[in-house]
Scaffold this motif. Structure first.
Motif, PDB file in Angstrom:
ATOM      1  N   GLU A   1      10.107   2.978  -3.453  1.00  0.00           N
ATOM      2  CA  GLU A   1      11.798   3.300  -3.659  1.00  0.00           C
ATOM      3  C   GLU A   1      12.285   4.118  -2.757  1.00  0.00           C
ATOM      4  O   GLU A   1      13.416   4.399  -2.628  1.00  0.00           O
ATOM      5  CB  GLU A   1      11.868   3.477  -4.993  1.00  0.00           C
ATOM      6  CG  GLU A   1      11.702   2.238  -5.906  1.00  0.00           C
ATOM      7  CD  GLU A   1      12.407   0.716  -5.846  1.00  0.00           C
ATOM      8  OE1 GLU A   1      13.362   0.932  -5.499  1.00  0.00           O
ATOM      9  OE2 GLU A   1      11.681   0.037  -5.795  1.00  0.00           O
ATOM     10  N   VAL A   2      11.291   4.786  -2.024  1.00  0.00           N
ATOM     11  CA  VAL A   2      11.706   5.843  -1.067  1.00  0.00           C
ATOM     12  C   VAL A   2      11.824   5.662   0.384  1.00  0.00           C
ATOM     13  O   VAL A   2      11.088   4.880   1.126  1.00  0.00           O
ATOM     14  CB  VAL A   2      10.616   7.159  -1.030  1.00  0.00           C
ATOM     15  CG1 VAL A   2      10.983   7.999  -0.154  1.00  0.00           C
ATOM     16  CG2 VAL A   2      10.475   7.516  -2.487  1.00  0.00           C
ATOM     17  N   ARG A   3      13.184   5.711   0.794  1.00  0.00           N
ATOM     18  CA  ARG A   3      13.499   5.244   2.100  1.00  0.00           C
ATOM     19  C   ARG A   3      13.170   6.087   3.023  1.00  0.00           C
ATOM     20  O   ARG A   3      12.596   5.808   4.194  1.00  0.00           O
ATOM     21  CB  ARG A   3      15.031   4.956   2.202  1.00  0.00           C
ATOM     22  CG  ARG A   3      15.677   4.735   3.506  1.00  0.00           C
ATOM     23  CD  ARG A   3      17.246   4.372   3.420  1.00  0.00           C
ATOM     24  NE  ARG A   3      17.857   5.460   2.828  1.00  0.00           N
ATOM     25  CZ  ARG A   3      18.301   6.485   3.335  1.00  0.00           C
ATOM     26  NH1 ARG A   3      18.056   6.517   4.959  1.00  0.00           N
ATOM     27  NH2 ARG A   3      18.862   7.670   2.988  1.00  0.00           N
ATOM     28  N   ASP A   4      13.316   7.669   2.832  1.00  0.00           N
ATOM     29  CA  ASP A   4      12.961   8.518   3.841  1.00  0.00           C
ATOM     30  C   ASP A   4      12.195   9.494   3.316  1.00  0.00           C
ATOM     31  O   ASP A   4      12.548  10.408   2.459  1.00  0.00           O
ATOM     32  CB  ASP A   4      14.277   9.147   4.589  1.00  0.00           C
ATOM     33  CG  ASP A   4      13.929  10.226   5.668  1.00  0.00           C
ATOM     34  OD1 ASP A   4      12.831  10.933   5.368  1.00  0.00           O
ATOM     35  OD2 ASP A   4      14.967  10.379   6.453  1.00  0.00           O
TER      36      ASP A   4
ATOM     37  N   MET B   1       0.615  -1.167  -0.032  1.00  0.00           N
ATOM     38  CA  MET B   1       0.121  -0.143   0.009  1.00  0.00           C
ATOM     39  C   MET B   1       0.964   1.282   0.028  1.00  0.00           C
ATOM     40  O   MET B   1       0.403   2.481  -0.239  1.00  0.00           O
ATOM     41  CB  MET B   1      -0.901  -0.091   1.233  1.00  0.00           C
ATOM     42  CG  MET B   1      -1.818  -1.005   1.159  1.00  0.00           C
ATOM     43  SD  MET B   1      -2.992  -0.743  -0.150  1.00  0.00           S
ATOM     44  CE  MET B   1      -4.090   0.802   0.651  1.00  0.00           C
ATOM     45  N   ALA B   2       2.017   1.136   0.207  1.00  0.00           N
ATOM     46  CA  ALA B   2       3.180   2.379   0.372  1.00  0.00           C
ATOM     47  C   ALA B   2       3.055   3.141  -0.852  1.00  0.00           C
ATOM     48  O   ALA B   2       3.162   4.453  -0.783  1.00  0.00           O
ATOM     49  CB  ALA B   2       4.415   1.826   0.852  1.00  0.00           C
ATOM     50  N   GLY B   3       2.780   2.707  -2.144  1.00  0.00           N
ATOM     51  CA  GLY B   3       2.823   3.394  -3.416  1.00  0.00           C
ATOM     52  C   GLY B   3       1.428   4.062  -3.702  1.00  0.00           C
ATOM     53  O   GLY B   3       1.338   4.369  -5.060  1.00  0.00           O
ATOM     54  N   THR B   4       0.365   3.847  -2.967  1.00  0.00           N
ATOM     55  CA  THR B   4      -0.947   4.168  -3.509  1.00  0.00           C
ATOM     56  C   THR B   4      -0.864   5.770  -3.555  1.00  0.00           C
ATOM     57  O   THR B   4      -0.377   6.304  -2.584  1.00  0.00           O
ATOM     58  CB  THR B   4      -1.788   3.596  -2.613  1.00  0.00           C
ATOM     59  OG1 THR B   4      -1.937   3.997  -1.210  1.00  0.00           O
ATOM     60  CG2 THR B   4      -1.832   2.043  -2.403  1.00  0.00           C
TER      61      THR B   4
END
Length: 292
Positions: free
Chosen positions: A51-54, A1-4
């Motif tokens: 792909e985003v860590r922070d 769900m992180a990329g929604t």
């Protein structure tokens, strides 16, 4: 769900006040800072969040890059500006004043100091000294090596240190000095004005070619006191929190006319910044949330 899309929106909203503060400190213009946030959002929704860590650092990086591009264009606009250019004042909440470092960094006096840096120096200084980003994150944001960023940060710190007030001023001291200044202006007491103005005080007035304003700095306690002594007694002067610091708001027949910010050093007023350009006063009707 992180990329929604919903997750992207939630992340942006969570950091929006921080991103606005970064853009505003780099530009000194709330209108341009809002435009930068729109540009940041357009780029953020196209990012693969998996792909985003922070997310905070990533959003700050996008915002910084957009602000740097706009800062260079803003510099060209300032070259043709009528009279002195002053930052756009913000009506801020008491919690901004409670964060002493944040309040100093967004004060009119500090924003004018930052104007004397190059765009890259300004970005490095703000990201490091105000927002505490590490050199690696800053290097990615400004497109320089970490070694170069360290050198730029050192150079910017030395430059700013030589121009910032020599003695820190507490909020209580600022309020007391402003109250004394307000009484002197309202009563037209020239001697009390001279007592609180530094001998080399500088008054800058920004009318933007729209409102009457001096086209050059007014320097010296005598000249500044004479100008202030001509303020119509029918005008109301009310204290307010502007850019995290005590300031005066001048109204004429209930209409906002001028925002007057001060710089204190050694217990005396060394700088007065009068923003009269109506295009810069829209943020004075509601509080602006600033965050680190």
């Amino acid at each position: 769900m992180a990329g929604t899309p919903d997750h992207a929106t939630a992340a942006f909203v969570a950091h929006r006040n921080l991103l606005f503060t970064v853009a505003y400190e780099l530009l000194g213009s709330a209108a341009d800072a809002e435009d930068v946030l729109q540009e940041t959002w357009m780029r953020w929704v196209g990012v693969d969040l998996d792909e985003v860590r922070d997310q905070r650092a990533y959003l700050v990086r996008i915002t910084t890059r957009q602000a740097l591009g706009r800062l260079r264009a803003l510099g060209r606009r300032k070259e043709s500006y009528v009279g002195p250019w002053l930052p756009e004042p913000l009506l801020t909440s008491p919690d901004v004043a409670e964060d002493v470092e944040l309040a100093e960094s967004v004060s009119m006096a500090m924003l004018l100091v930052l104007e004397t840096l190059t765009p890259t120096e300004r970005a490095v200084f703000v990201l490091r000294e105000v927002f505490g980003l590490d050199y690696g994150e800053i290097a990615e944001a400004v497109g320089k090596s970490q070694a170069a960023v360290r050198q730029i940060a050192h150079r910017a710190r030395v430059h700013v240190a030589a121009r910032r007030p020599r003695e820190p001023v507490s909020p209580a001291e600022s309020r007391d000095a402003l109250a004394a200044f307000q009484r002197a202006v309202q009563t037209g007491d020239l001697q009390n004005l001279l007592d609180i103005l530094a001998p080399d005080v500088v008054l800058l007035t920004d009318g933007g070619g729209i409102k009457q304003a001096a086209l050059a700095p007014i320097v010296g306690a005598g000249l500044v006191a004479a100008v202030l002594g001509r303020i119509d007694s029918s005008r109301s002067l009310l204290p307010a929190q502007v850019n995290g610091c005590p300031a005066l708001v001048v109204r004429v027949d209930g209409e906002l006319d001028t925002v007057l910010a001060v710089r204190l050093d050694g217990g005396l007023i060394t700088g007065l910044y009068a923003v009269r350009n109506p295009e810069k006063l829209s943020r004075m009707e509601r509080e602006t949330a600033l965050r680190r």
